[in-house]
Design an enzyme around this catalytic site. Structure first.
Site, PDB file in Angstrom:
ATOM      1  N   LYS A 117       0.861  -1.194   0.000  1.00 13.51           N
ATOM      2  CA  LYS A 117       0.000   0.000   0.000  1.00 13.51           C
ATOM      3  C   LYS A 117       0.889   1.232   0.000  1.00 13.51           C
ATOM      4  CE  LYS A 117      -4.395   1.053   0.156  1.00 13.51           C
ATOM      5  NZ  LYS A 117      -5.488   0.303  -0.494  1.00 13.51           N
TER       6      LYS A 117
HETATM    7  P1  NAD Z   1     -12.885   8.080  -2.843  1.00 14.47           P
HETATM    8  O1  NAD Z   1     -11.825   9.032  -2.464  1.00 14.47           O
HETATM    9  O2  NAD Z   1     -13.332   7.986  -4.254  1.00 14.47           O
HETATM   10  O3  NAD Z   1     -14.204   8.347  -1.950  1.00 14.47           O
HETATM   11  C1  NAD Z   1     -14.193   8.402  -0.558  1.00 14.47           C
HETATM   12  C2  NAD Z   1     -15.555   8.882  -0.077  1.00 14.47           C
HETATM   13  O4  NAD Z   1     -15.567   8.850   1.352  1.00 14.47           O
HETATM   14  C3  NAD Z   1     -15.868  10.325  -0.473  1.00 14.47           C
HETATM   15  O5  NAD Z   1     -17.244  10.459  -0.728  1.00 14.47           O
HETATM   16  C4  NAD Z   1     -15.495  11.122   0.784  1.00 14.47           C
HETATM   17  O6  NAD Z   1     -16.173  12.365   0.904  1.00 14.47           O
HETATM   18  C5  NAD Z   1     -15.934  10.135   1.858  1.00 14.47           C
HETATM   19  N1  NAD Z   1     -15.266  10.372   3.133  1.00 14.47           N
HETATM   20  C6  NAD Z   1     -13.971  10.658   3.332  1.00 14.47           C
HETATM   21  N2  NAD Z   1     -13.749  10.858   4.644  1.00 14.47           N
HETATM   22  C7  NAD Z   1     -14.933  10.666   5.252  1.00 14.47           C
HETATM   23  C8  NAD Z   1     -15.354  10.740   6.588  1.00 14.47           C
HETATM   24  N3  NAD Z   1     -14.498  11.055   7.576  1.00 14.47           N
HETATM   25  N4  NAD Z   1     -16.661  10.477   6.870  1.00 14.47           N
HETATM   26  C9  NAD Z   1     -17.528  10.173   5.880  1.00 14.47           C
HETATM   27  N5  NAD Z   1     -17.178  10.099   4.591  1.00 14.47           N
HETATM   28  C10 NAD Z   1     -15.904  10.345   4.294  1.00 14.47           C
HETATM   29  O7  NAD Z   1     -12.375   6.660  -2.305  1.00 14.47           O
HETATM   30  P2  NAD Z   1     -12.823   5.224  -2.815  1.00 14.47           P
HETATM   31  O8  NAD Z   1     -11.899   4.793  -3.879  1.00 14.47           O
HETATM   32  O9  NAD Z   1     -14.296   5.220  -3.024  1.00 14.47           O
HETATM   33  O10 NAD Z   1     -12.469   4.330  -1.529  1.00 14.47           O
HETATM   34  C11 NAD Z   1     -13.374   4.185  -0.432  1.00 14.47           C
HETATM   35  C12 NAD Z   1     -12.918   3.020   0.425  1.00 14.47           C
HETATM   36  O11 NAD Z   1     -12.892   1.828  -0.366  1.00 14.47           O
HETATM   37  C13 NAD Z   1     -11.503   3.139   1.016  1.00 14.47           C
HETATM   38  O12 NAD Z   1     -11.480   2.500   2.266  1.00 14.47           O
HETATM   39  C14 NAD Z   1     -10.643   2.345   0.040  1.00 14.47           C
HETATM   40  O13 NAD Z   1      -9.455   1.866   0.627  1.00 14.47           O
HETATM   41  C15 NAD Z   1     -11.604   1.209  -0.273  1.00 14.47           C
HETATM   42  N6  NAD Z   1     -11.286   0.528  -1.527  1.00 14.47           N
HETATM   43  C16 NAD Z   1     -11.268   1.196  -2.707  1.00 14.47           C
HETATM   44  C17 NAD Z   1     -10.964   0.507  -3.869  1.00 14.47           C
HETATM   45  C18 NAD Z   1     -10.980   1.176  -5.214  1.00 14.47           C
HETATM   46  O14 NAD Z   1     -10.888   0.468  -6.218  1.00 14.47           O
HETATM   47  N7  NAD Z   1     -11.137   2.481  -5.290  1.00 14.47           N
HETATM   48  C19 NAD Z   1     -10.654  -0.861  -3.819  1.00 14.47           C
HETATM   49  C20 NAD Z   1     -10.708  -1.521  -2.589  1.00 14.47           C
HETATM   50  C21 NAD Z   1     -11.030  -0.819  -1.459  1.00 14.47           C
END
Ligand code: NAD
Length: 470
Positions: A117
């Protein structure tokens, strides 16, 4: 789940695996004990932690120093693989925990990758495009000796996107002229070798984990195993599923709430909105600033249109008017305690904890985000009869499609979106089947424990076959 929680769960799982005679069955008992100790030592420690500082000149001429990390936990099951996140909360412990989870996730889904990561300690929206471009390039300059298509392959995560991956690949190409560069990063734009459907993959897979359980898995059990049915019916969480199913039979929509409306959360919301086989109603969504609530359901396509333009969800009555949305605005944390039956967690870590676990009303929690439920809340909710479907099981759609993207750069054939989606669903469902069966027919109170057991069994077996245990 913090780093400590993850390590503790791995240690507990090792204690239980020590009693499993099918594991390393081809060696003597004394040797087996030694080998398991050695496997535990290897898998509870990290291969490499790299910390650096990126210096960038801001648009106003000032120079700042930003902490940046790449953590490589294990490459036992293949090349290191894991996202890079841009977030003000990034710290070494968080990145290391996420690297551990990647190792377990890739092993559970039998992907030929290990776990890594990366992170950069900035809030991306406080930086201009020029500054973000410069930070992305410098990240690659700092870490490039430790990256590469057959060594460590990053992808997007919170706060990063295809645009950042494209910039990073560009810099990698400059640093390594003549080398293969396209599959040094995944999650790139389609024009730049990205896989069709990669952006939606994690959200789609997350929704599928729940939807397939409620539909196909439940149907399969009801029709197949009449002898076994009484055994599964004793499982506390079986009642949770059965109640939801009965609600569906009564054609009453299932109420869904989603924390996070980014890459993962917005796609989960759209999948729930579109799910016609079982009627769902998305009554709440949130992001870092707002919860939007409507008891009759929110218009998700309109919200996606709005966030495509403004990034954040509507924050004021004026914004709601512009979006053409009817909703009540609440503080962001309120999404967690709405009167919904299913809660998708798709934001960041440690959102459900001792402080709010008693107020959670949902009976099914799905961890689209990594580590959103802490260890105490996990236990509390499961003792209460709720079903927590864990991160390493549900959010692997992204890494599965990343693997297709990585393969696509080698075979120079672009997979169609249909092929990508079908392959992803096929691979995910194979693992869902294994985990759901083991959980509902087995003794473990926690689906997370079942996932850790399967992942660690695979990693220990690989370590043994590779001659790494002594
Ligand atoms: P992103 O940056 O696209 O979106 C994150 C969202 O969470 C946004 O809407 C943001 O406003 C919100 N957010 C941030 N801090 C917050 C808080 N304190 N309280 C409430 N909402 C909050 O990120 P993403 O790619 O959608 O990732 C989201 C989660 O999924 C993360 O934990 C990431 O590790 C996990 N994930 C993502 C992927 C991927 O392919 N993008 C794959 C596996 C896991």
């Amino acid at each position: 789940m913090s780093m400590m929680d993850t390590k503790q769960l791995i240690e507990q799982t090792f204690q239980e695996l020590a009693k499993d005679p099918t594991l390393l069955a081809d060696i003597s008992e004394a040797e087996r004990e030694k080998f398991l100790d050695s496997a535990e030592e290897i898998l509870t420690t990290t291969d490499k932690v790299i910390k650096s500082y990126i210096r960038v000149t801001r648009d106003n001429g000032s120079v700042i120093r930003i902490p940046a990390y790449r953590v490589q936990h294990s490459n036992v099951s293949g090349f290191y693989k894991g996202g890079i996140r841009f977030s003000e909360n990034v710290n070494e412990d968080e990145v290391e925990n996420l690297a551990f989870l990647m190792t377990l996730k890739n092993a559970l889904h039998e992907l030929p990758y290990g776990g890594a990561k990366g992170g950069v300690g900035i809030q991306p929206r406080d930086f201009s495009d020029r500054e973000l471009y410069s930070i992305s390039k410098k990240y690659v300059q700092r870490f490039s000796p430790d990256l590469g298509p057959t060594h460590d392959i990053p992808a997007p995560d919170v706060g990063t996107s295809a645009r950042v991956m494209d910039w990073m690949v560009g810099e990698y190409k400059t640093i390594h002229p003549g080398d293969q560069y396209l599959n040094a990063f995944t999650g790139k734009s389609v024009e730049n070798g990205g896989a069709l459907g990669r952006r939606e993959a994690t959200g789609r897979g997350t929704f599928l984990s729940y939807f397939w359980l409620l539909n196909s898995w439940l149907d399969q059990k009801m029709s197949q195993s009449q002898e076994d049915l009484p055994k599964i019916m004793q499982h506390k969480q079986w009642n949770t599923l059965d109640e939801l199913r009965q609600k569906h039979s009564a054609s009453d929509p299932i109420d869904v709430a989603i924390q996070g409306f980014g890459n993962v959360g917005s796609v989960v919301a759209k999948e729930a909105f579109d799910a016609s086989k079982i009627n769902h109603r998305v009554i709440g969504v949130s992001d870092r600033y707002t919860t939007l609530y409507h008891p009759n359901g929110l218009n998700i396509p309109k919200l996606i249109q709005y966030t495509d333009k403004h990034i954040d969800l509507p924050k004021t009555e004026q914004d709601l008017l512009e979006a053409g949305i009817e909703a009540t605005i609440y503080p962001p944390e309120d999404v967690l305690t709405l009167d919904a039956e299913v809660l998708f967690l798709a934001a960041i870590e440690n959102q459900v904890h001792e402080g709010n676990m008693e107020d959670i009303k949902a009976s099914i929690l799905v961890e689209g985000a990594n580590a959103p439920v802490n260890a105490q809340a996990d236990k509390y909710l499961q003792d209460k009869g709720a079903l927590v479907i864990p991160d390493i099981l549900v959010n692997a759609g992204g890494v599965i499609v990343s693997y297709l993207e990585w393969k696509q750069a080698k075979i120079t054939r672009i997979y169609s979106e249909k092929e990508v989606h079908e392959e992803m669903a096929k691979q995910l469902i194979q693992t869902y089947q294994k985990v759901y069966d083991a959980y509902f027919y087995g003794e473990s109170q926690s689906m997370r424990k079942v996932c850790y057991t399967l992942a660690l069994k695979r990693l220990i077996t690989l370590l043994h076959r590779l001659g790494k245990l002594y």
